[in-house]
Motif scaffolding. Structure first.
Motif, PDB file in Angstrom:
ATOM      1  N   HIS A 104       0.918  -1.120  -0.111  1.00  7.04           N
ATOM      2  CA  HIS A 104      -0.254   0.083  -0.051  1.00  7.04           C
ATOM      3  C   HIS A 104       0.880   1.180  -0.158  1.00  7.04           C
ATOM      4  O   HIS A 104       0.553   2.251  -0.766  1.00  7.04           O
ATOM      5  CB  HIS A 104      -0.904   0.101   1.293  1.00  7.04           C
ATOM      6  CG  HIS A 104      -1.785   1.090   1.067  1.00  7.04           C
ATOM      7  ND1 HIS A 104      -3.054   1.383   0.539  1.00  7.04           N
ATOM      8  CD2 HIS A 104      -1.673   2.321   1.711  1.00  7.04           C
ATOM      9  CE1 HIS A 104      -3.619   2.486   0.677  1.00  7.04           C
ATOM     10  NE2 HIS A 104      -2.883   3.208   1.401  1.00  7.04           N
ATOM     11  N   PRO A 139      -0.969   8.101   6.047  1.00 12.26           N
ATOM     12  CA  PRO A 139      -2.031   7.055   5.625  1.00 12.26           C
ATOM     13  C   PRO A 139      -2.403   6.329   7.034  1.00 12.26           C
ATOM     14  O   PRO A 139      -1.646   6.061   7.859  1.00 12.26           O
ATOM     15  CB  PRO A 139      -1.353   6.163   4.999  1.00 12.26           C
ATOM     16  CG  PRO A 139      -0.160   6.740   4.298  1.00 12.26           C
ATOM     17  CD  PRO A 139       0.221   7.878   5.600  1.00 12.26           C
ATOM     18  N   LEU A 141      -4.245   3.094   7.947  1.00 13.76           N
ATOM     19  CA  LEU A 141      -4.787   1.525   7.428  1.00 13.76           C
ATOM     20  C   LEU A 141      -5.458   1.002   8.400  1.00 13.76           C
ATOM     21  O   LEU A 141      -5.198   0.682   9.534  1.00 13.76           O
ATOM     22  CB  LEU A 141      -3.590   0.670   7.052  1.00 13.76           C
ATOM     23  CG  LEU A 141      -2.688   1.444   5.984  1.00 13.76           C
ATOM     24  CD1 LEU A 141      -1.610   0.800   5.441  1.00 13.76           C
ATOM     25  CD2 LEU A 141      -3.185   2.200   4.802  1.00 13.76           C
ATOM     26  N   VAL A 177      -8.144   4.298   5.426  1.00 13.42           N
ATOM     27  CA  VAL A 177      -8.374   3.446   4.230  1.00 13.42           C
ATOM     28  C   VAL A 177      -8.539   2.096   4.829  1.00 13.42           C
ATOM     29  O   VAL A 177      -7.801   1.551   5.605  1.00 13.42           O
ATOM     30  CB  VAL A 177      -6.893   3.324   3.365  1.00 13.42           C
ATOM     31  CG1 VAL A 177      -7.059   2.071   2.230  1.00 13.42           C
ATOM     32  CG2 VAL A 177      -6.459   4.601   2.789  1.00 13.42           C
TER      33      VAL A 177
END
Length: 187
Positions: A104, A139, A141, A177
Protein backbone atom coordinates in the motif's frame (compact mmCIF):
# COMPACT_ATOMS: atom_id res chain seq x y z
CA UNK A 1 -22.09 5.18 33.18
CA UNK A 2 -21.18 1.56 32.58
CA UNK A 3 -19.07 0.85 29.49
CA UNK A 4 -20.70 -1.15 26.67
CA UNK A 5 -17.82 -3.67 26.88
CA UNK A 6 -15.52 -4.81 29.66
CA UNK A 7 -15.94 -4.41 33.39
CA UNK A 8 -15.53 -0.62 33.42
CA UNK A 9 -18.09 1.07 35.64
CA UNK A 10 -16.96 4.64 35.01
CA UNK A 11 -17.09 5.28 31.27
CA UNK A 12 -17.42 8.94 30.35
CA UNK A 13 -17.86 10.70 27.01
CA UNK A 14 -14.36 11.62 25.78
CA UNK A 15 -15.37 15.27 25.15
CA UNK A 16 -15.84 15.52 28.95
CA UNK A 17 -12.31 14.18 29.59
CA UNK A 18 -10.13 16.32 27.33
CA UNK A 19 -7.74 17.11 30.20
CA UNK A 20 -6.98 13.36 30.53
CA UNK A 21 -5.94 13.02 26.87
CA UNK A 22 -2.74 14.04 25.09
CA UNK A 23 -2.96 17.31 23.15
CA UNK A 24 -3.38 15.74 19.67
CA UNK A 25 -6.07 13.31 20.88
CA UNK A 26 -7.93 16.07 22.76
CA UNK A 27 -7.82 18.28 19.64
CA UNK A 28 -9.23 15.46 17.48
CA UNK A 29 -12.04 14.76 19.96
CA UNK A 30 -12.82 18.49 20.21
CA UNK A 31 -13.23 18.77 16.40
CA UNK A 32 -14.80 15.31 15.87
CA UNK A 33 -17.48 15.20 13.19
CA UNK A 34 -19.21 12.56 11.13
CA UNK A 35 -21.94 9.97 11.44
CA UNK A 36 -20.74 8.70 14.84
CA UNK A 37 -21.21 11.56 17.33
CA UNK A 38 -18.36 12.56 19.66
CA UNK A 39 -20.31 11.54 22.77
CA UNK A 40 -20.08 7.91 21.57
CA UNK A 41 -16.31 8.10 22.07
CA UNK A 42 -15.96 6.90 25.65
CA UNK A 43 -13.01 7.28 28.00
CA UNK A 44 -12.27 4.75 30.73
CA UNK A 45 -9.55 5.21 33.32
CA UNK A 46 -7.13 2.28 33.47
CA UNK A 47 -3.92 1.41 35.29
CA UNK A 48 -0.88 2.30 33.12
CA UNK A 49 1.04 -0.65 34.58
CA UNK A 50 -1.29 -3.03 32.71
CA UNK A 51 -1.64 -1.08 29.45
CA UNK A 52 -0.13 -3.80 27.24
CA UNK A 53 -2.83 -5.90 25.59
CA UNK A 54 -2.01 -9.34 27.04
CA UNK A 55 -1.78 -8.10 30.63
CA UNK A 56 -4.77 -5.79 30.20
CA UNK A 57 -6.99 -8.60 28.89
CA UNK A 58 -5.79 -10.96 31.63
CA UNK A 59 -6.84 -8.39 34.22
CA UNK A 60 -10.11 -7.16 32.66
CA UNK A 61 -11.35 -10.36 30.98
CA UNK A 62 -10.50 -12.49 27.97
CA UNK A 63 -13.69 -11.35 26.20
CA UNK A 64 -12.00 -7.96 25.67
CA UNK A 65 -9.40 -9.50 23.34
CA UNK A 66 -11.95 -9.78 20.53
CA UNK A 67 -13.18 -6.23 21.19
CA UNK A 68 -9.72 -4.63 21.39
CA UNK A 69 -7.59 -3.12 18.65
CA UNK A 70 -3.99 -1.96 18.46
CA UNK A 71 -2.61 1.02 16.58
CA UNK A 72 0.88 0.35 15.22
CA UNK A 73 3.08 3.02 13.64
CA UNK A 74 4.94 1.69 10.60
CA UNK A 75 7.82 3.17 8.61
CA UNK A 76 7.90 2.33 4.91
CA UNK A 77 11.13 3.07 3.04
CA UNK A 78 11.92 3.42 -0.63
CA UNK A 79 15.39 4.77 -1.29
CA UNK A 80 15.95 7.85 0.88
CA UNK A 81 12.23 8.41 1.46
CA UNK A 82 10.50 7.17 4.62
CA UNK A 83 6.73 7.25 4.91
CA UNK A 84 5.09 6.89 8.30
CA UNK A 85 1.66 5.31 8.53
CA UNK A 86 -0.57 3.92 11.25
CA UNK A 87 -2.25 0.54 11.13
CA UNK A 88 -5.24 -0.51 13.23
CA UNK A 89 -5.87 -4.22 13.65
CA UNK A 90 -7.70 -6.34 16.18
CA UNK A 91 -5.49 -7.19 19.14
CA UNK A 92 -5.56 -10.93 18.47
CA UNK A 93 -3.85 -10.33 15.12
CA UNK A 94 -0.63 -8.78 13.91
CA UNK A 95 -0.18 -6.22 11.15
CA UNK A 96 0.79 -7.61 7.73
CA UNK A 97 3.71 -5.18 7.53
CA UNK A 98 5.70 -6.97 4.81
CA UNK A 99 2.68 -7.68 2.62
CA UNK A 100 -0.34 -5.38 2.70
CA UNK A 101 1.33 -2.37 4.34
CA UNK A 102 4.50 -2.42 2.24
CA UNK A 103 2.46 -2.77 -0.94
CA UNK A 104 0.00 0.00 0.00
CA UNK A 105 2.85 2.40 0.83
CA UNK A 106 4.82 1.48 -2.32
CA UNK A 107 7.82 0.80 -0.10
CA UNK A 108 10.71 -1.58 -0.67
CA UNK A 109 10.97 -2.22 3.06
CA UNK A 110 8.54 -1.68 5.92
CA UNK A 111 8.82 -2.24 9.66
CA UNK A 112 7.47 -0.97 12.93
CA UNK A 113 8.70 2.57 13.48
CA UNK A 114 11.25 3.05 16.27
CA UNK A 115 9.62 3.95 19.59
CA UNK A 116 11.13 7.45 19.70
CA UNK A 117 9.88 8.15 16.17
CA UNK A 118 6.38 6.84 16.96
CA UNK A 119 6.05 8.87 20.15
CA UNK A 120 7.81 11.96 18.83
CA UNK A 121 5.75 12.18 15.65
CA UNK A 122 2.39 11.43 17.31
CA UNK A 123 2.76 13.30 20.60
CA UNK A 124 1.45 10.17 22.31
CA UNK A 125 2.90 7.72 24.80
CA UNK A 126 4.28 4.35 23.74
CA UNK A 127 1.74 1.69 24.63
CA UNK A 128 -1.16 4.11 24.25
CA UNK A 129 -0.94 5.26 20.62
CA UNK A 130 -4.37 5.68 19.09
CA UNK A 131 -5.54 6.51 15.57
CA UNK A 132 -7.51 9.46 16.95
CA UNK A 133 -5.33 12.54 16.64
CA UNK A 134 -2.59 11.19 14.38
CA UNK A 135 -0.82 13.54 11.96
CA UNK A 136 -3.32 14.22 9.16
CA UNK A 137 -0.80 13.54 6.38
CA UNK A 138 -0.32 9.94 7.49
CA UNK A 139 -2.09 7.07 5.80
CA UNK A 140 -4.29 5.29 8.36
CA UNK A 141 -4.80 1.67 7.38
CA UNK A 142 -7.69 0.00 9.19
CA UNK A 143 -8.47 -3.70 9.03
CA UNK A 144 -12.08 -4.26 7.95
CA UNK A 145 -12.57 -6.59 10.93
CA UNK A 146 -12.23 -3.57 13.25
CA UNK A 147 -15.17 -1.85 11.55
CA UNK A 148 -17.23 -5.02 11.92
CA UNK A 149 -16.79 -4.95 15.72
CA UNK A 150 -19.66 -3.26 17.54
CA UNK A 151 -17.52 -1.58 20.24
CA UNK A 152 -13.71 -1.36 20.12
CA UNK A 153 -11.30 -0.70 22.98
CA UNK A 154 -8.14 1.16 21.91
CA UNK A 155 -5.45 3.39 23.41
CA UNK A 156 -6.19 6.94 24.47
CA UNK A 157 -2.83 8.46 23.56
CA UNK A 158 -1.51 7.74 27.05
CA UNK A 159 -0.73 4.49 28.83
CA UNK A 160 -3.30 5.49 31.44
CA UNK A 161 -6.83 5.27 30.06
CA UNK A 162 -8.47 3.70 27.03
CA UNK A 163 -11.07 4.80 24.53
CA UNK A 164 -14.11 2.73 23.57
CA UNK A 165 -15.88 3.62 20.34
CA UNK A 166 -18.09 2.01 17.73
CA UNK A 167 -16.01 0.06 15.21
CA UNK A 168 -17.64 1.90 12.32
CA UNK A 169 -16.16 5.18 13.66
CA UNK A 170 -12.67 4.16 12.49
CA UNK A 171 -13.76 4.63 8.87
CA UNK A 172 -14.46 8.33 9.50
CA UNK A 173 -10.95 9.12 10.80
CA UNK A 174 -8.78 11.37 8.61
CA UNK A 175 -6.81 9.40 6.02
CA UNK A 176 -8.58 6.11 6.82
CA UNK A 177 -8.22 3.37 4.23
CA UNK A 178 -10.17 0.22 5.09
CA UNK A 179 -8.36 -2.96 4.03
CA UNK A 180 -9.27 -6.63 4.11
CA UNK A 181 -6.66 -8.92 5.68
CA UNK A 182 -4.48 -6.15 7.13
CA UNK A 183 -4.44 -8.19 10.34
CA UNK A 184 -2.91 -11.65 10.19
CA UNK A 185 -3.37 -14.44 12.68
CA UNK A 186 -0.85 -14.01 15.48
CA UNK A 187 1.87 -16.63 15.61
Amino acid sequence: MRAPIGDFTDARPAPDCLDLLTAPVAAAVRTWSGPVPADQLLYVDTDPAIADTAVFVEHHGADLLDASANCVVVAGRRGETTTLAACVVKSATRVDVNGAVRKHLGARKASSAPMDTATGETGMEYGGITPIGLPSAWPLLVDAAVLDTEWVLIGSGRRRGKLILPGKAFAQLPGAVVMDALGLAAT
